[in-house]
Design an enzyme around this catalytic site. Structure first.
Site, PDB file in Angstrom:
ATOM      1  N   GLY A   7       0.786  -1.218   0.000  1.00 28.10           N
ATOM      2  CA  GLY A   7       0.000   0.000   0.000  1.00 28.10           C
ATOM      3  C   GLY A   7       0.822   1.274   0.000  1.00 28.10           C
ATOM      4  O   GLY A   7       1.806   1.409  -0.733  1.00 28.10           O
ATOM      5  N   ARG A  12       5.198  -6.339   9.518  1.00 25.95           N
ATOM      6  CA  ARG A  12       5.057  -7.679  10.101  1.00 25.95           C
ATOM      7  C   ARG A  12       5.362  -8.782   9.091  1.00 25.95           C
ATOM      8  O   ARG A  12       5.797  -9.861   9.470  1.00 25.95           O
ATOM      9  CB  ARG A  12       3.631  -7.859  10.641  1.00 25.95           C
ATOM     10  N   ARG A  13       5.138  -8.512   7.797  1.00 30.59           N
ATOM     11  CA  ARG A  13       5.274  -9.567   6.780  1.00 30.59           C
ATOM     12  C   ARG A  13       6.668  -9.509   6.159  1.00 30.59           C
ATOM     13  O   ARG A  13       6.912  -8.797   5.182  1.00 30.59           O
ATOM     14  CB  ARG A  13       4.171  -9.428   5.740  1.00 30.59           C
ATOM     15  N   ASP A  47       6.206  -5.553  14.683  1.00 27.68           N
ATOM     16  CA  ASP A  47       4.816  -5.260  15.000  1.00 27.68           C
ATOM     17  C   ASP A  47       4.820  -4.016  15.882  1.00 27.68           C
ATOM     18  O   ASP A  47       5.241  -4.077  17.039  1.00 27.68           O
ATOM     19  CB  ASP A  47       4.166  -6.438  15.725  1.00 27.68           C
ATOM     20  N   TYR A  95     -12.456   3.942  14.667  1.00 26.15           N
ATOM     21  CA  TYR A  95     -11.419   4.241  13.683  1.00 26.15           C
ATOM     22  C   TYR A  95     -11.263   5.754  13.531  1.00 26.15           C
ATOM     23  O   TYR A  95     -10.139   6.277  13.543  1.00 26.15           O
ATOM     24  CB  TYR A  95     -11.748   3.608  12.333  1.00 26.15           C
ATOM     25  N   LYS A 114      -7.875   8.177  14.342  1.00 24.37           N
ATOM     26  CA  LYS A 114      -7.259   9.088  13.378  1.00 24.37           C
ATOM     27  C   LYS A 114      -7.398  10.547  13.809  1.00 24.37           C
ATOM     28  O   LYS A 114      -6.552  11.379  13.456  1.00 24.37           O
ATOM     29  CB  LYS A 114      -7.840   8.858  11.981  1.00 24.37           C
ATOM     30  N   PRO A 169      -5.410  11.068   3.694  1.00 17.57           N
ATOM     31  CA  PRO A 169      -6.055  10.633   2.447  1.00 17.57           C
ATOM     32  C   PRO A 169      -7.521  10.256   2.647  1.00 17.57           C
ATOM     33  O   PRO A 169      -7.943   9.820   3.726  1.00 17.57           O
ATOM     34  CB  PRO A 169      -5.249   9.380   2.055  1.00 17.57           C
ATOM     35  N   THR A 220      -6.126   0.110  -1.429  1.00 14.55           N
ATOM     36  CA  THR A 220      -4.972  -0.705  -1.031  1.00 14.55           C
ATOM     37  C   THR A 220      -5.555  -1.972  -0.408  1.00 14.55           C
ATOM     38  O   THR A 220      -6.653  -2.395  -0.771  1.00 14.55           O
ATOM     39  CB  THR A 220      -4.099   0.064  -0.015  1.00 14.55           C
ATOM     40  N   PHE A 256      -6.560  -1.872   2.558  1.00 15.25           N
ATOM     41  CA  PHE A 256      -7.272  -1.269   3.681  1.00 15.25           C
ATOM     42  C   PHE A 256      -8.632  -1.923   3.923  1.00 15.25           C
ATOM     43  O   PHE A 256      -8.940  -2.366   5.039  1.00 15.25           O
ATOM     44  CB  PHE A 256      -7.436   0.237   3.435  1.00 15.25           C
TER      45      PHE A 256
END
Length: 254
Positions: free
Chosen positions: A15, A36-37, A62, A155, A159, A185, A190, A192
């Protein structure tokens, strides 16, 4: 090995984070890529090295784990400590329900990632910037930090916290010659929505139907504009929206 311009990107594996890595690599930055990946970070690092000969340090991280963040950044190799830019990109949404029907585990994940993760990363990178008497922190917020929308409750709350922290950081860090900026944004396609709907790709796809959404590169180009200003110029914040989205909860679909 002497590294000139160094940037850290959290949530770098996909993303907006991945797009920021690409544009910074094009412009000669060495990159600390955290996510994390790890397998995706390795793939990204190899691709950037092949195209731009970019020096990359991969960190499996993480940001919700305070001890892990502290240990990771306190043990950076010496050649990677002259950090110019931190992009606090790691963040997510989970679920889309009214407050009375909300999943508390979703709330915890969003608060731990979007607020606490941003704070842990910033706290542990700042000593390097303060030591060098310069730096630039970019906080990836959201239009949800400026407005609210139906079922966005927690959420949006996280933010809004990022928006407040961005302004507070700027006030605190100006004495250290550290710039602080935020990018907010609107709808960006993505992973998301896939994350928000816990892997339901059909439901996620419907979010972006009937209009031309932003893509990660749109946001990365705006971030690069912020970073690439002269020393005496700071872009405090920028809101970037699809033309079809005049406000957070309204999209004009064809």
């Amino acid at each position: 090995m002497e590294l000139n311009k160094i940037a850290i990107i959290t949530g770098a594996s996909s993303g907006i984070g991945k797009a920021c890595a690409e544009i910074l690599a094009q412009n000669g930055y060495s990159l600390i890529l955290a996510a994390r990946r790890e397998s995706l970070l390795k793939e990204l690092s190899q691709g950037l090295n092949d195209k731009y000969q970019t020096n990359c340090l991969i960190i499996k991280l993480d940001v919700r784990n305070r001890q892990e963040v502290e240990e990771t950044f306190s043990n950076l190799p010496d050649e990677w400590k002259n950090i110019s830019v931190l992009i606090n990109n790691a963040g997510l949404a989970m679920g889309l329900s009214t407050i009375e029907d909300g999943n508390v585990d979703h709330w915890d994940t969003m608060i731990d990632t979007n607020i606490k993760g941003l704070l842990y990363s910033t706290k542990n990178v700042l000593p390097y910037m303060i030591n060098h008497k310069k730096g630039h922190i970019i906080n990836v917020g959201s239009i949800a930090g400026k407005e609210i929308y139906n079922n966005g409750n927690v959420y949006c709350g996280t933010k809004h916290a990022v928006d407040a922290l961005n302004r507070s950081m700027r006030l605190d860090l100006v004495k250290h010659n550290i710039k602080v900026s935020a990018i907010h944004p609107g709808a960006v396609e993505t992973e998301f929505s896939i994350v928000r709907f816990e892997g339901d790709e059909d439901r996620a796809k419907k979010v972006y139907e009937g209009f031309e959404n932003l893509v990660a590169q749109d946001v990365a180009e705006a971030v690069w504009f912020m970073i690439n200003r002269p020393e005496h110029v700071n872009i405090n914040e920028m809101t970037i929206m699809p033309t079809a989205q005049p406000m957070a909860g309204l999209i004009h679909r064809k």
